[in-house]
Design an enzyme around this catalytic site. Structure first.
Site, PDB file in Angstrom:
ATOM      1  N   LYS A   1       0.843  -1.202   0.000  1.00 31.62           N
ATOM      2  CA  LYS A   1       0.000   0.000   0.000  1.00 31.62           C
ATOM      3  C   LYS A   1       0.879   1.253   0.000  1.00 31.62           C
ATOM      4  O   LYS A   1       2.076   1.174   0.294  1.00 31.62           O
ATOM      5  CB  LYS A   1      -0.909  -0.003   1.233  1.00 31.62           C
TER       6      LYS A   1
ATOM      7  N   TYR B   1      14.565  31.149   7.428  1.00 32.34           N
ATOM      8  CA  TYR B   1      13.367  31.858   7.903  1.00 32.34           C
ATOM      9  C   TYR B   1      13.314  31.954   9.419  1.00 32.34           C
ATOM     10  O   TYR B   1      13.578  30.973  10.127  1.00 32.34           O
ATOM     11  CB  TYR B   1      12.106  31.131   7.443  1.00 32.34           C
TER      12      TYR B   1
HETATM   13  C1  LIG Z   1      -0.195  -1.642   6.829  1.00 29.47           C
HETATM   14  C2  LIG Z   1      -0.756  -2.926   7.318  1.00 29.47           C
HETATM   15  C3  LIG Z   1       0.064  -4.021   7.625  1.00 29.47           C
HETATM   16  C4  LIG Z   1       1.567  -3.941   7.638  1.00 29.47           C
HETATM   17  O1  LIG Z   1       2.016  -3.323   8.810  1.00 29.47           O
HETATM   18  P1  LIG Z   1       3.601  -3.222   9.094  1.00 29.47           P
HETATM   19  O2  LIG Z   1       3.688  -2.687  10.470  1.00 29.47           O
HETATM   20  O3  LIG Z   1       4.144  -2.267   8.068  1.00 29.47           O
HETATM   21  O4  LIG Z   1       4.143  -4.579   8.916  1.00 29.47           O
HETATM   22  C5  LIG Z   1      -0.541  -5.225   7.961  1.00 29.47           C
HETATM   23  N1  LIG Z   1      -1.887  -5.328   8.000  1.00 29.47           N
HETATM   24  C6  LIG Z   1      -2.696  -4.294   7.729  1.00 29.47           C
HETATM   25  C7  LIG Z   1      -4.159  -4.486   7.793  1.00 29.47           C
HETATM   26  C8  LIG Z   1      -2.171  -3.062   7.387  1.00 29.47           C
HETATM   27  O5  LIG Z   1      -2.975  -2.026   7.139  1.00 29.47           O
END
Ligand SMILES: *Cc1c(COP(=O)(O)O)cnc(C)c1O
Length: 376
Positions: free
Chosen positions: A39, A268
């Site tokens: 993702k 800044y």
């Molecule tokens: C993002 C996510 C993961 C992975 O989590 P990590 O901590 O990056 O391993 C696993 N399950 C779900 C449902 C997620 O949204």
């Protein structure tokens, strides 16, 4: 945009991604799948590239947030199971069937919609049901599981492929809530045994590293595949003596070298005043390309293999590093904001600690806001 190169670039090393995948896949029992979470554009590493690298290393399950990402993966030729993890709008339901994506569902309404769509299209679809075992995020509450499970099991066009949940604190090996959530999860799975014999999955990277007893039939690895432990500690990213390795680096070029006197206000708001005659390297990087403004007066970069502290505010496209003690810096020299140079290195955990965030956010922000060079 033109196709001219930016001075700033993110480099992603695909063989490192594959090595991380193998370390994780080797660490789980035979028969336990590793779902690669890709993702958010593969945590900034380029979703399609990352998925291709993991697929080549043997991965057959992928996790995305939305349907559009799953469609992109299919269009890029990614096979196996692709899970959509955050739901979907009703008008996109058909895409799940046409692209053979596996929705993670968390409401009776969605289950009903998918059942009707399956009937109308005369197709079948795997669905996985998400249960909230204490995170108070996505998922049906445990008391609603029986009803949802029954509905999935009875729907002609739906296959009950899995039941999953998610841990809130598995990055902490001592977290009491992980055991509590897992106990609730197993109890919930047992309560629907009459409807369900599919894949059970709850472990994220934290649980991959810290809670092997929760690996069930599949683990969902995200940050660990990209080379980081979820707790932000370097020594945590180790499995059976093998270190996970960061796959992303971020570099730029020095655009100006300048000498300012003692007492000069820098950037800044003049939040930094030089205490001595100071040589600055001006870098064309800032929060506009995902480099956190909260690194103002506290971040470091590498120039000529040495650490140079940032002075003053990080601007939208510029920041200043103190190179007074580093000889020979010239315009055009490489500066490393993330990664190694000489004997020094800066990790996403370092940046996250300075910026009071987590490696996940650093990787997403840098990866998605810069030109990427993908090395297989
Ligand atoms: C993002 C996510 C993961 C992975 O989590 P990590 O901590 O990056 O391993 C696993 N399950 C779900 C449902 C997620 O949204």
């Amino acid at each position: 945009m033109t196709d001219l190169d930016s001075m700033n670039r993110v480099t992603v090393n695909g063989s490192v991604l594959q090595q991380n995948y193998r370390i994780i896949a080797d660490s789980v029992p035979a028969g336990v799948d590793v779902l690669a979470v890709v993702k958010s554009d593969g945590y900034g590493h380029d979703m399609v590239f990352a998925a291709r690298m993991f697929a080549e290393a043997g991965c057959r399950s992928f996790g995305v947030a939305e349907i559009a990402e799953g469609v992109r993966l299919r269009q890029a030729g990614i096979g196996g199971a692709i899970y959509t993890m955050v739901g979907f709008p009703a008008e996109q339901a058909e895409q799940l069937f046409t692209c053979n994506l596996t929705p993670i569902v968390f409401s009776l309404e969605d289950i009903d919609l998918l059942a009707r769509t399956a009937e109308r299209l005369e197709r079948t679809l795997d669905v996985h049901l998400k249960v909230d075992c204490g995170m108070s995020r996505l998922g049906v509450m445990p008391h609603e599981v029986e009803r949802c499970a029954g509905t999935i099991a009875q729907a002609k066009g739906l296959r009950f492929g899995g039941v999953l949940s998610h841990f809130a604190a598995s990055d902490d090996a001592g977290s009491p809530t992980t055991a509590e959530s897992y106990a609730l999860y197993t109890k919930t799975c047992r309560s629907i045994e009459n409807h369900f014999s599919g894949i059970r999955h709850i472990a994220n990277s934290g649980a991959v590293l810290n809670f092997p007893e929760t690996h069930c039939n599949m683990v969902r690895a995200g940050i660990s595949l990209y080379g980081y432990a979820p707790d932000g500690r370097k020594d945590s990213g180790q499995i059976n003596g093998r270190m996970l390795q960061p796959a992303m680096s971020y570099t730029t070029r020095v655009v100006q070298v300048k000498d300012v006197p003692a007492g000069a206000g820098v950037s800044y708001g003049h939040t930094y005043t030089t205490r001595r005659p100071t040589r600055l390297a001006v870098l064309p990087v800032g929060y506009g390309v995902g480099y956190p403004r909260s690194l103002s007066n506290c971040g470091e970069v590498l120039v000529r293999g040495r650490k140079a502290p940032l002075l003053g505010r990080v601007c939208m496209n510029l920041c200043m590093a103190d190179i007074t003690d580093i000889g020979g810096v010239a315009v055009g020299d490489e500066a490393v904001l993330l990664g190694a140079q000489g004997d020094e290195s800066i990790t996403a955990d370092d940046i996250a600690a300075w910026a009071d965030t987590i490696s996940y956010e650093v990787l997403c922000m840098l990866g998605k806001n810069n030109q990427r060079v993908l090395i297989e």
